[in-house]
Design a protein around this motif. Sequence first.
Motif, PDB file in Angstrom:
ATOM      1  N   LEU A  74      81.510  47.819  46.326  1.00 52.10           N
ATOM      2  CA  LEU A  74      80.082  47.730  46.646  1.00 52.10           C
ATOM      3  C   LEU A  74      79.522  49.106  46.988  1.00 52.10           C
ATOM      4  O   LEU A  74      78.429  49.468  46.551  1.00 52.10           O
ATOM      5  N   SER A  75      80.283  49.872  47.746  1.00 47.86           N
ATOM      6  CA  SER A  75      79.869  51.230  48.089  1.00 47.86           C
ATOM      7  C   SER A  75      79.762  52.097  46.840  1.00 47.86           C
ATOM      8  O   SER A  75      78.793  52.848  46.663  1.00 47.86           O
ATOM      9  N   ALA A  76      80.741  51.977  45.963  1.00 48.87           N
ATOM     10  CA  ALA A  76      80.718  52.750  44.710  1.00 48.87           C
ATOM     11  C   ALA A  76      79.515  52.362  43.854  1.00 48.87           C
ATOM     12  O   ALA A  76      78.861  53.232  43.267  1.00 48.87           O
ATOM     13  N   GLU A  81      74.131  53.648  41.621  1.00 54.04           N
ATOM     14  CA  GLU A  81      72.698  53.381  41.551  1.00 54.04           C
ATOM     15  C   GLU A  81      71.901  54.591  42.019  1.00 54.04           C
ATOM     16  O   GLU A  81      70.846  54.897  41.468  1.00 54.04           O
ATOM     17  N   SER A  82      72.406  55.310  43.035  1.00 54.69           N
ATOM     18  CA  SER A  82      71.700  56.503  43.509  1.00 54.69           C
ATOM     19  C   SER A  82      71.735  57.614  42.463  1.00 54.69           C
ATOM     20  O   SER A  82      70.782  58.389  42.351  1.00 54.69           O
ATOM     21  N   ILE A  83      72.799  57.682  41.676  1.00 50.64           N
ATOM     22  CA  ILE A  83      72.861  58.652  40.576  1.00 50.64           C
ATOM     23  C   ILE A  83      71.778  58.321  39.551  1.00 50.64           C
ATOM     24  O   ILE A  83      71.042  59.210  39.093  1.00 50.64           O
ATOM     25  N   GLN A  84      71.672  57.045  39.201  1.00 48.17           N
ATOM     26  CA  GLN A  84      70.648  56.632  38.241  1.00 48.17           C
ATOM     27  C   GLN A  84      69.251  56.923  38.776  1.00 48.17           C
ATOM     28  O   GLN A  84      68.386  57.381  38.041  1.00 48.17           O
ATOM     29  N   GLU A  85      69.042  56.653  40.050  1.00 48.20           N
ATOM     30  CA  GLU A  85      67.728  56.890  40.653  1.00 48.20           C
ATOM     31  C   GLU A  85      67.393  58.376  40.670  1.00 48.20           C
ATOM     32  O   GLU A  85      66.268  58.776  40.358  1.00 48.20           O
TER      33      GLU A  85
END
Length: 92
Positions: A74-76, A81-85
């Motif tokens: 879940l952390s990964a 998702e933060s990379i995509q954002e």
Amino acid sequence: MRIPGFSLEQIRTFVAVASVQNMSRAAASVHLTQGAVTQQVHHFERALGVQLVERISHGIRLTPAGSAVALACLSAMRELESIQEAARLHGT
């Protein structure tokens, strides 16, 4: 840096399984067949060298290792998702 022996798809599938603790419902949520989900989890277990789920009479349950791995997954997924954002915010 060592390349992991598992895929992002296996992580995504395992997160779905861990969240509902049911292969069929997880399969529906990730748009795969139940057989494909079972195979993904099995390959993920082999890559990690640890049993993540136990088959019980009415489905599955996470092993203690499975619970710990689910939290890490879940952390990964949040990090991915933060990379995509970040890319979206800086894209053209």
